[in-house]
Each structure stands twice: as structure tokens, then as C-alpha cells.
Design an enzyme around this catalytic site. Structure first.
Site, PDB file in Angstrom:
ATOM      1  N   ASP A   1      -1.780   1.934  -9.093  1.00 20.93           N
ATOM      2  CA  ASP A   1      -0.864   2.076 -10.226  1.00 20.93           C
ATOM      3  C   ASP A   1      -1.631   2.650 -11.422  1.00 20.93           C
ATOM      4  O   ASP A   1      -2.772   2.261 -11.695  1.00 20.93           O
ATOM      5  CB  ASP A   1      -0.250   0.714 -10.581  1.00 20.93           C
ATOM      6  CG  ASP A   1       0.978   0.848 -11.458  1.00 20.93           C
ATOM      7  OD1 ASP A   1       2.084   0.563 -10.977  1.00 20.93           O
ATOM      8  OD2 ASP A   1       0.824   1.236 -12.643  1.00 20.93           O
ATOM      9  N   ILE A   2      -0.978   3.546 -12.153  1.00 26.81           N
ATOM     10  CA  ILE A   2      -1.622   4.206 -13.289  1.00 26.81           C
ATOM     11  C   ILE A   2      -1.832   3.233 -14.450  1.00 26.81           C
ATOM     12  O   ILE A   2      -2.665   3.474 -15.330  1.00 26.81           O
ATOM     13  CB  ILE A   2      -0.765   5.430 -13.721  1.00 26.81           C
ATOM     14  CG1 ILE A   2      -1.588   6.471 -14.432  1.00 26.81           C
ATOM     15  CG2 ILE A   2       0.444   5.006 -14.537  1.00 26.81           C
ATOM     16  CD1 ILE A   2      -0.908   7.824 -14.565  1.00 26.81           C
TER      17      ILE A   2
ATOM     18  N   ASN B   1      10.901  -4.191  -7.718  1.00 31.20           N
ATOM     19  CA  ASN B   1      11.788  -4.265  -8.870  1.00 31.20           C
ATOM     20  C   ASN B   1      13.022  -3.422  -8.582  1.00 31.20           C
ATOM     21  O   ASN B   1      12.901  -2.313  -8.050  1.00 31.20           O
ATOM     22  CB  ASN B   1      11.079  -3.733 -10.126  1.00 31.20           C
ATOM     23  CG  ASN B   1       9.932  -4.639 -10.554  1.00 31.20           C
ATOM     24  OD1 ASN B   1       9.999  -5.851 -10.395  1.00 31.20           O
ATOM     25  ND2 ASN B   1       8.874  -4.044 -11.086  1.00 31.20           N
TER      26      ASN B   1
ATOM     27  N   VAL C   1      10.854   3.663 -11.938  1.00 32.92           N
ATOM     28  CA  VAL C   1      10.777   4.836 -11.054  1.00 32.92           C
ATOM     29  C   VAL C   1      11.745   4.590  -9.897  1.00 32.92           C
ATOM     30  O   VAL C   1      11.628   3.587  -9.172  1.00 32.92           O
ATOM     31  CB  VAL C   1       9.348   5.058 -10.521  1.00 32.92           C
ATOM     32  CG1 VAL C   1       9.317   6.267  -9.580  1.00 32.92           C
ATOM     33  CG2 VAL C   1       8.364   5.258 -11.676  1.00 32.92           C
TER      34      VAL C   1
ATOM     35  N   HIS D   1       9.352   1.135  -4.228  1.00 33.05           N
ATOM     36  CA  HIS D   1       7.910   0.923  -4.151  1.00 33.05           C
ATOM     37  C   HIS D   1       7.640  -0.566  -4.158  1.00 33.05           C
ATOM     38  O   HIS D   1       8.296  -1.328  -4.873  1.00 33.05           O
ATOM     39  CB  HIS D   1       7.178   1.609  -5.312  1.00 33.05           C
ATOM     40  CG  HIS D   1       7.806   1.388  -6.650  1.00 33.05           C
ATOM     41  ND1 HIS D   1       8.916   2.080  -7.070  1.00 33.05           N
ATOM     42  CD2 HIS D   1       7.494   0.535  -7.656  1.00 33.05           C
ATOM     43  CE1 HIS D   1       9.257   1.677  -8.279  1.00 33.05           C
ATOM     44  NE2 HIS D   1       8.407   0.716  -8.654  1.00 33.05           N
TER      45      HIS D   1
ATOM     46  N   HIS E   1       5.050  -3.256  -5.193  1.00 30.45           N
ATOM     47  CA  HIS E   1       3.837  -3.514  -5.981  1.00 30.45           C
ATOM     48  C   HIS E   1       2.968  -4.508  -5.208  1.00 30.45           C
ATOM     49  O   HIS E   1       3.467  -5.523  -4.703  1.00 30.45           O
ATOM     50  CB  HIS E   1       4.187  -4.172  -7.325  1.00 30.45           C
ATOM     51  CG  HIS E   1       4.928  -3.308  -8.286  1.00 30.45           C
ATOM     52  ND1 HIS E   1       4.319  -2.674  -9.344  1.00 30.45           N
ATOM     53  CD2 HIS E   1       6.243  -2.983  -8.357  1.00 30.45           C
ATOM     54  CE1 HIS E   1       5.231  -2.000 -10.051  1.00 30.45           C
ATOM     55  NE2 HIS E   1       6.398  -2.174  -9.467  1.00 30.45           N
TER      56      HIS E   1
HETATM   57  P1  AMP Z   1       8.604  -0.114 -11.616  1.00 29.28           P
HETATM   58  O1  AMP Z   1       8.608  -0.453 -13.087  1.00 29.28           O
HETATM   59  O2  AMP Z   1       8.739  -1.283 -10.697  1.00 29.28           O
HETATM   60  O3  AMP Z   1       9.607   0.990 -11.312  1.00 29.28           O
HETATM   61  O4  AMP Z   1       7.163   0.435 -11.299  1.00 29.28           O
HETATM   62  C1  AMP Z   1       6.777   1.757 -11.510  1.00 29.28           C
HETATM   63  C2  AMP Z   1       5.296   1.746 -11.579  1.00 29.28           C
HETATM   64  O5  AMP Z   1       4.825   3.058 -11.418  1.00 29.28           O
HETATM   65  C3  AMP Z   1       4.711   1.212 -12.886  1.00 29.28           C
HETATM   66  O6  AMP Z   1       3.892   0.089 -12.624  1.00 29.28           O
HETATM   67  C4  AMP Z   1       3.936   2.404 -13.432  1.00 29.28           C
HETATM   68  O7  AMP Z   1       2.745   2.022 -14.078  1.00 29.28           O
HETATM   69  C5  AMP Z   1       3.669   3.200 -12.179  1.00 29.28           C
HETATM   70  N1  AMP Z   1       3.456   4.628 -12.376  1.00 29.28           N
HETATM   71  C6  AMP Z   1       4.178   5.469 -13.148  1.00 29.28           C
HETATM   72  N2  AMP Z   1       3.704   6.723 -13.048  1.00 29.28           N
HETATM   73  C7  AMP Z   1       2.663   6.666 -12.181  1.00 29.28           C
HETATM   74  C8  AMP Z   1       1.743   7.643 -11.667  1.00 29.28           C
HETATM   75  N3  AMP Z   1       1.823   8.951 -12.004  1.00 29.28           N
HETATM   76  N4  AMP Z   1       0.800   7.217 -10.802  1.00 29.28           N
HETATM   77  C9  AMP Z   1       0.707   5.924 -10.459  1.00 29.28           C
HETATM   78  N5  AMP Z   1       1.533   4.966 -10.896  1.00 29.28           N
HETATM   79  C10 AMP Z   1       2.499   5.337 -11.755  1.00 29.28           C
END
Ligand code: AMP
Ligand code: ZN
Length: 122
Positions: free
Chosen positions: A29-30, A86, A95, A99, A101
Site C-alpha cells: 500500500d502506498i 472495505n 478504490v 482489494h 488489505h
Molecule cells: P480502500 O480505502 O479500502 O479503497 O483502500 C485503497 C487503498 O489503496 C488505500 O489504502 C490507499 O493507500 C491505497 N492506494 C491508493 N493508491 C495506491 C497506489 N498507487 N499504490 C498502492 N496503493 C495505493
């Protein structure tokens, strides 16, 4: 399709990929919320958990198994870890490509819901 995670799958956007196979990929995760914070995603675009169909059962099972395998490889399977899907705004989804986590490497609190967050999500 304008999907961030499909772009990561297609290598149009870089990511710190830690595992990939025919069906899933996993990357860090970023914005990590634990010493290890990885995301396991299916190559197939599925927007939310609400869109998972019966025929996706094996795929989602494989995502879960992949999380457990990564936890074992990183050595925190016995101490334990957190896995989270989520879904939609109240679930904190940002997103819209499902996914899982995987958070590990430190003890985590439970439950996640706090009164101070209440107004933020309502
Ligand atoms: P969610 O809030 O459950 O939709 O999780 C989306 C996750 O994607 C968050 O924890 C972000 O930090 C992560 N995220 C967003 N953009 C990127 C990226 N380019 N590379 C890796 N993780 C990302
Ligand atoms: Zn996608």
C-alpha cells in the site's frame, strides 16, 4: 477503463509488487497503516464486494489464501494479522476494484468504529 488498480495490473502505473500469479497480484500500500500493509487484488475487475458473483468464490478464496501465504512468508502468521475488505463509502472504500488489505507486524486495536469518526462517515 479508468481504474487505478487495473492500471497497476496492466503495468501502466508502477507498484511495489510482492506477489503475482495468473489470478491475483499483491503490492504494498502506498500509505501503509502497519509495518506490512499489502493489497491483494484480482486481475478481474470487480468494483465492490457487492458485485462478487457466486462464480467468483474460488477467486476470492484465492485472495484470502494469498494473504495468509504472504503473512507466513513475512513471518507474522503466528503473531497474527488483519485482513479487511472495505465496501462503499461507509466501509471506507476509495478504490473501486476489490482489494483485500493485509496488515501485519504490530498488534491492532478492535473494534475499528469510534464515535469521533461517526460524523465523518454519516
Ligand atoms: P480502500 O480505502 O479500502 O479503497 O483502500 C485503497 C487503498 O489503496 C488505500 O489504502 C490507499 O493507500 C491505497 N492506494 C491508493 N493508491 C495506491 C497506489 N498507487 N499504490 C498502492 N496503493 C495505493
Ligand atoms: Zn479495475
Amino acid at each position: 477503463m479508468d481504474c487505478l488498480f487495473c492500471k497497476i495490473i496492466n503495468k501502466e502505473i508502477p507498484a511495489d509488487i510482492i506477489y503475482e500469479d495468473e489470478h491475483v497480484i499483491a503490492f504494498n500500500d502506498i500509505s501503509p497503516q502497519a509495518p506490512t500493509h499489502a493489497l491483494i487484488i484480482p486481475r478481474k475487475h470487480i468494483a465492490t464486494l457487492n458485485d462478487v458473483q457466486a462464480e467468483d468464490g474460488a477467486l476470492v478464496g484465492h485472495m484470502v489464501k494469498t494473504a495468509a501465504t504472504i503473512a507466513k512468508q513475512l513471518g507474522f502468521d503466528e503473531n497474527g494479522y488483519r485482513t479487511v475488505f472495505n465496501c462503499n463509502p461507509h466501509g471506507g472504500q476509495t478504490v473501486y476494484h476489490i482489494h483485500l488489505h493485509l496488515l501485519g507486524g504490530k498488534p491492532m486495536g478492535w473494534p475499528p468504529y469510534q464515535e469521533t469518526l461517526k460524523t465523518a462517515v454519516e
